[in-house]
Design a protein around this motif. Structure first.
Motif, PDB file in Angstrom:
ATOM      1  N   ASP A  42       0.831  -1.213   0.000  1.00  0.00           N
ATOM      2  CA  ASP A  42       0.000   0.000   0.000  1.00  0.00           C
ATOM      3  C   ASP A  42       0.861   1.257   0.000  1.00  0.00           C
ATOM      4  O   ASP A  42       0.553   2.224  -0.710  1.00  0.00           O
ATOM      5  CB  ASP A  42      -0.929   0.004   1.214  1.00  0.00           C
ATOM      6  CG  ASP A  42      -2.001  -1.074   1.135  1.00  0.00           C
ATOM      7  OD1 ASP A  42      -2.230  -1.585   0.019  1.00  0.00           O
ATOM      8  OD2 ASP A  42      -2.597  -1.405   2.172  1.00  0.00           O
ATOM      9  N   ASN A  43       1.935   1.244   0.776  1.00  0.00           N
ATOM     10  CA  ASN A  43       2.824   2.408   0.806  1.00  0.00           C
ATOM     11  C   ASN A  43       3.481   2.626  -0.549  1.00  0.00           C
ATOM     12  O   ASN A  43       3.555   3.760  -1.048  1.00  0.00           O
ATOM     13  CB  ASN A  43       3.901   2.230   1.880  1.00  0.00           C
ATOM     14  CG  ASN A  43       3.330   2.200   3.281  1.00  0.00           C
ATOM     15  OD1 ASN A  43       2.224   2.676   3.529  1.00  0.00           O
ATOM     16  ND2 ASN A  43       4.081   1.635   4.205  1.00  0.00           N
ATOM     17  N   ARG A  44       3.964   1.555  -1.156  1.00  0.00           N
ATOM     18  CA  ARG A  44       4.646   1.690  -2.448  1.00  0.00           C
ATOM     19  C   ARG A  44       3.684   2.152  -3.533  1.00  0.00           C
ATOM     20  O   ARG A  44       4.039   2.994  -4.376  1.00  0.00           O
ATOM     21  CB  ARG A  44       5.316   0.369  -2.830  1.00  0.00           C
ATOM     22  CG  ARG A  44       6.395  -0.080  -1.853  1.00  0.00           C
ATOM     23  CD  ARG A  44       7.273  -1.159  -2.459  1.00  0.00           C
ATOM     24  NE  ARG A  44       6.520  -2.370  -2.772  1.00  0.00           N
ATOM     25  CZ  ARG A  44       6.355  -3.392  -1.941  1.00  0.00           C
ATOM     26  NH1 ARG A  44       6.873  -3.325  -0.719  1.00  0.00           N
ATOM     27  NH2 ARG A  44       5.683  -4.466  -2.306  1.00  0.00           N
ATOM     28  N   ASP A  45       2.471   1.619  -3.540  1.00  0.00           N
ATOM     29  CA  ASP A  45       1.490   2.039  -4.548  1.00  0.00           C
ATOM     30  C   ASP A  45       1.160   3.514  -4.399  1.00  0.00           C
ATOM     31  O   ASP A  45       1.014   4.234  -5.403  1.00  0.00           O
ATOM     32  CB  ASP A  45       0.220   1.194  -4.412  1.00  0.00           C
ATOM     33  CG  ASP A  45       0.424  -0.247  -4.869  1.00  0.00           C
ATOM     34  OD1 ASP A  45       1.437  -0.494  -5.568  1.00  0.00           O
ATOM     35  OD2 ASP A  45      -0.411  -1.111  -4.530  1.00  0.00           O
ATOM     36  N   PHE A  46       1.027   3.982  -3.164  1.00  0.00           N
ATOM     37  CA  PHE A  46       0.723   5.398  -2.951  1.00  0.00           C
ATOM     38  C   PHE A  46       1.885   6.283  -3.409  1.00  0.00           C
ATOM     39  O   PHE A  46       1.674   7.305  -4.088  1.00  0.00           O
ATOM     40  CB  PHE A  46       0.431   5.652  -1.467  1.00  0.00           C
ATOM     41  CG  PHE A  46       0.295   7.103  -1.112  1.00  0.00           C
ATOM     42  CD1 PHE A  46      -0.871   7.797  -1.395  1.00  0.00           C
ATOM     43  CD2 PHE A  46       1.336   7.780  -0.493  1.00  0.00           C
ATOM     44  CE1 PHE A  46      -0.997   9.139  -1.081  1.00  0.00           C
ATOM     45  CE2 PHE A  46       1.220   9.121  -0.167  1.00  0.00           C
ATOM     46  CZ  PHE A  46       0.050   9.797  -0.458  1.00  0.00           C
ATOM     47  N   LEU A  47       3.108   5.894  -3.085  1.00  0.00           N
ATOM     48  CA  LEU A  47       4.262   6.722  -3.424  1.00  0.00           C
ATOM     49  C   LEU A  47       4.531   6.734  -4.920  1.00  0.00           C
ATOM     50  O   LEU A  47       5.019   7.737  -5.463  1.00  0.00           O
ATOM     51  CB  LEU A  47       5.494   6.222  -2.668  1.00  0.00           C
ATOM     52  CG  LEU A  47       5.459   6.428  -1.146  1.00  0.00           C
ATOM     53  CD1 LEU A  47       6.636   5.715  -0.491  1.00  0.00           C
ATOM     54  CD2 LEU A  47       5.479   7.908  -0.811  1.00  0.00           C
ATOM     55  N   ARG A  48       4.202   5.660  -5.617  1.00  0.00           N
ATOM     56  CA  ARG A  48       4.410   5.630  -7.069  1.00  0.00           C
ATOM     57  C   ARG A  48       3.523   6.639  -7.787  1.00  0.00           C
ATOM     58  O   ARG A  48       3.847   7.080  -8.892  1.00  0.00           O
ATOM     59  CB  ARG A  48       4.137   4.221  -7.607  1.00  0.00           C
ATOM     60  CG  ARG A  48       5.226   3.205  -7.264  1.00  0.00           C
ATOM     61  CD  ARG A  48       4.781   1.791  -7.590  1.00  0.00           C
ATOM     62  NE  ARG A  48       4.399   1.654  -8.978  1.00  0.00           N
ATOM     63  CZ  ARG A  48       3.552   0.737  -9.436  1.00  0.00           C
ATOM     64  NH1 ARG A  48       2.977  -0.107  -8.590  1.00  0.00           N
ATOM     65  NH2 ARG A  48       3.274   0.661 -10.714  1.00  0.00           N
ATOM     66  N   GLU A  49       2.423   7.019  -7.175  1.00  0.00           N
ATOM     67  CA  GLU A  49       1.492   7.968  -7.791  1.00  0.00           C
ATOM     68  C   GLU A  49       1.904   9.420  -7.583  1.00  0.00           C
ATOM     69  O   GLU A  49       1.315  10.320  -8.183  1.00  0.00           O
ATOM     70  CB  GLU A  49       0.085   7.756  -7.230  1.00  0.00           C
ATOM     71  CG  GLU A  49      -0.489   6.371  -7.506  1.00  0.00           C
ATOM     72  CD  GLU A  49      -1.805   6.148  -6.783  1.00  0.00           C
ATOM     73  OE1 GLU A  49      -2.199   7.053  -6.006  1.00  0.00           O
ATOM     74  OE2 GLU A  49      -2.427   5.087  -6.989  1.00  0.00           O
ATOM     75  N   GLN A  50       2.906   9.668  -6.708  1.00  0.00           N
ATOM     76  CA  GLN A  50       3.302  11.035  -6.392  1.00  0.00           C
ATOM     77  C   GLN A  50       4.295  11.557  -7.429  1.00  0.00           C
ATOM     78  O   GLN A  50       5.157  10.826  -7.921  1.00  0.00           O
ATOM     79  CB  GLN A  50       3.928  11.099  -4.997  1.00  0.00           C
ATOM     80  CG  GLN A  50       3.093  10.439  -3.905  1.00  0.00           C
ATOM     81  CD  GLN A  50       1.685  10.989  -3.845  1.00  0.00           C
ATOM     82  OE1 GLN A  50       1.480  12.197  -3.768  1.00  0.00           O
ATOM     83  NE2 GLN A  50       0.705  10.101  -3.871  1.00  0.00           N
ATOM     84  N   ASP A  51       4.181  12.832  -7.757  1.00  0.00           N
ATOM     85  CA  ASP A  51       5.074  13.465  -8.716  1.00  0.00           C
ATOM     86  C   ASP A  51       6.360  13.917  -8.041  1.00  0.00           C
ATOM     87  O   ASP A  51       6.335  14.494  -6.940  1.00  0.00           O
ATOM     88  CB  ASP A  51       4.388  14.687  -9.358  1.00  0.00           C
ATOM     89  CG  ASP A  51       3.203  14.277 -10.213  1.00  0.00           C
ATOM     90  OD1 ASP A  51       3.226  13.155 -10.748  1.00  0.00           O
ATOM     91  OD2 ASP A  51       2.246  15.079 -10.321  1.00  0.00           O
ATOM     92  N   GLN A  52       7.484  13.649  -8.702  1.00  0.00           N
ATOM     93  CA  GLN A  52       8.815  14.079  -8.256  1.00  0.00           C
ATOM     94  C   GLN A  52       9.155  13.572  -6.855  1.00  0.00           C
ATOM     95  O   GLN A  52       9.830  14.253  -6.092  1.00  0.00           O
ATOM     96  CB  GLN A  52       8.925  15.612  -8.294  1.00  0.00           C
ATOM     97  CG  GLN A  52       9.125  16.178  -9.693  1.00  0.00           C
ATOM     98  CD  GLN A  52       9.573  17.626  -9.631  1.00  0.00           C
ATOM     99  OE1 GLN A  52       8.905  18.466  -9.024  1.00  0.00           O
ATOM    100  NE2 GLN A  52      10.696  17.924 -10.249  1.00  0.00           N
ATOM    101  N   ILE A  53       8.668  12.406  -6.525  1.00  0.00           N
ATOM    102  CA  ILE A  53       9.008  11.789  -5.243  1.00  0.00           C
ATOM    103  C   ILE A  53       9.478  10.355  -5.504  1.00  0.00           C
ATOM    104  O   ILE A  53       8.711   9.527  -6.011  1.00  0.00           O
ATOM    105  CB  ILE A  53       7.814  11.794  -4.270  1.00  0.00           C
ATOM    106  CG1 ILE A  53       7.489  13.225  -3.836  1.00  0.00           C
ATOM    107  CG2 ILE A  53       8.131  10.935  -3.035  1.00  0.00           C
ATOM    108  CD1 ILE A  53       6.350  13.327  -2.850  1.00  0.00           C
ATOM    109  N   ASP A  54      10.741  10.108  -5.200  1.00  0.00           N
ATOM    110  CA  ASP A  54      11.282   8.752  -5.244  1.00  0.00           C
ATOM    111  C   ASP A  54      11.388   8.231  -3.823  1.00  0.00           C
ATOM    112  O   ASP A  54      11.379   9.001  -2.852  1.00  0.00           O
ATOM    113  CB  ASP A  54      12.652   8.744  -5.921  1.00  0.00           C
ATOM    114  CG  ASP A  54      12.547   8.915  -7.424  1.00  0.00           C
ATOM    115  OD1 ASP A  54      11.883   8.076  -8.064  1.00  0.00           O
ATOM    116  OD2 ASP A  54      13.113   9.889  -7.962  1.00  0.00           O
TER     117      ASP A  54
END
Length: 260
Positions: A42-54
């Motif tokens: 769930d954390n990885r899926d949410f972070l993949r949707e964010q712009d300019q955030i690795d």
């Protein structure tokens, strides 16, 4: 939250609250570094949707078989000999169901300890990381180096809590605890400044290091044996002839006296 509660419980809500604040500080790309407690889909899926955030997350092996990973390393002939009795292999693979993510796994096989004592059977251990950083920009070794700084910050937290005895705050009132934390921060900074002098050549003999823990600073400089002597209408601190920390104490006192 209660100490028995898992660190990842409610973590997505924290990300949703914190990331917009971080974005308000800069328009540059952000790298989010998380420990293995937050290795969740769930954390990885949410972070993949964010712009300019690795992100860089410590992998939680859970029920992974270390021997299976050792076989993968053997098949790829990825072993390097770190010392007699210890070899390592770094493997990298894309996550098939999570495009753009890769997992880096370091497999370590020990057949003896650093002193040469042989083990009855080899000891196989795993350490891994999951990241969204592109492989053409950041190599596997650079990813591991980026995460190694995480342990340094964790040690600072440990010193603040254990060495300063702030594992639990004394009051149920926020204002009181805020005052305690302010005094603790001042004491922490003073001890850190004193500790910088403990790495000089004339400091008490210890292993080489760039800095000393707060506990070491207090042991070497705050609990020194001395006598308070009144003679000739003067008060004098008298130290032993072979006091190991006297040179450091004298220089610190001289610096403070000169600045005052």
């Amino acid at each position: 939250r209660p100490g028995s509660q898992h660190a990842n419980n409610g973590f997505l809500d924290t990300l949703k609250r914190v990331l917009p604040r971080a974005r308000s500080l800069t328009d540059k790309p952000i790298l989010l570094r998380l420990d293995s407690a937050h290795d969740a889909r769930d954390n990885r899926d949410f972070l993949r949707e964010q712009d300019q955030i690795d992100f860089l997350i410590k992998w939680n092996p859970r029920k992974q078989d270390p021997l299976a990973w050792a076989d993968k390393a053997q098949a790829q002939k990825a072993w390097t000999l770190e010392r007699d009795g210890k070899m390592e292999a770094v493997l990298s693979e894309d996550l098939p169901d999570e495009p753009g993510l890769r997992r880096i796994v370091k497999v370590t096989v020990r057949t003896s300890d650093a002193a040469g004592q042989l083990y009855l059977e080899p000891e196989v251990s795993l350490e891994g990381w999951i990241t969204s950083l592109p492989v053409d920009e950041v190599s596997d070794q650079q990813v591991m180096a980026l995460y190694s700084d995480h342990a340094t910050s964790e040690q600072f937290h440990s010193e603040f809590k254990t060495d300063l005895d702030l594992e639990r705050l004394p009051s149920g009132k926020f204002d009181t605890n805020n005052l305690v934390m302010a005094f603790a921060t001042m004491g922490y900074n003073v001890l850190r400044w004193m500790g910088l002098r403990l790495t000089a050549p004339d400091a008490p003999v210890r292993h080489p290091a760039k800095r000393r823990r707060l506990r070491t600073v207090m042991q070497e400089l705050m609990t020194m044996a001395c006598r308070l002597v009144h003679s000739g209408r003067q008060w004098i601190l008298r130290f032993g002839r072979h006091c190991p920390g006297f040179a450091v104490y004298r220089d610190l006192y001289g610096s403070l006296a000169a600045s005052g």
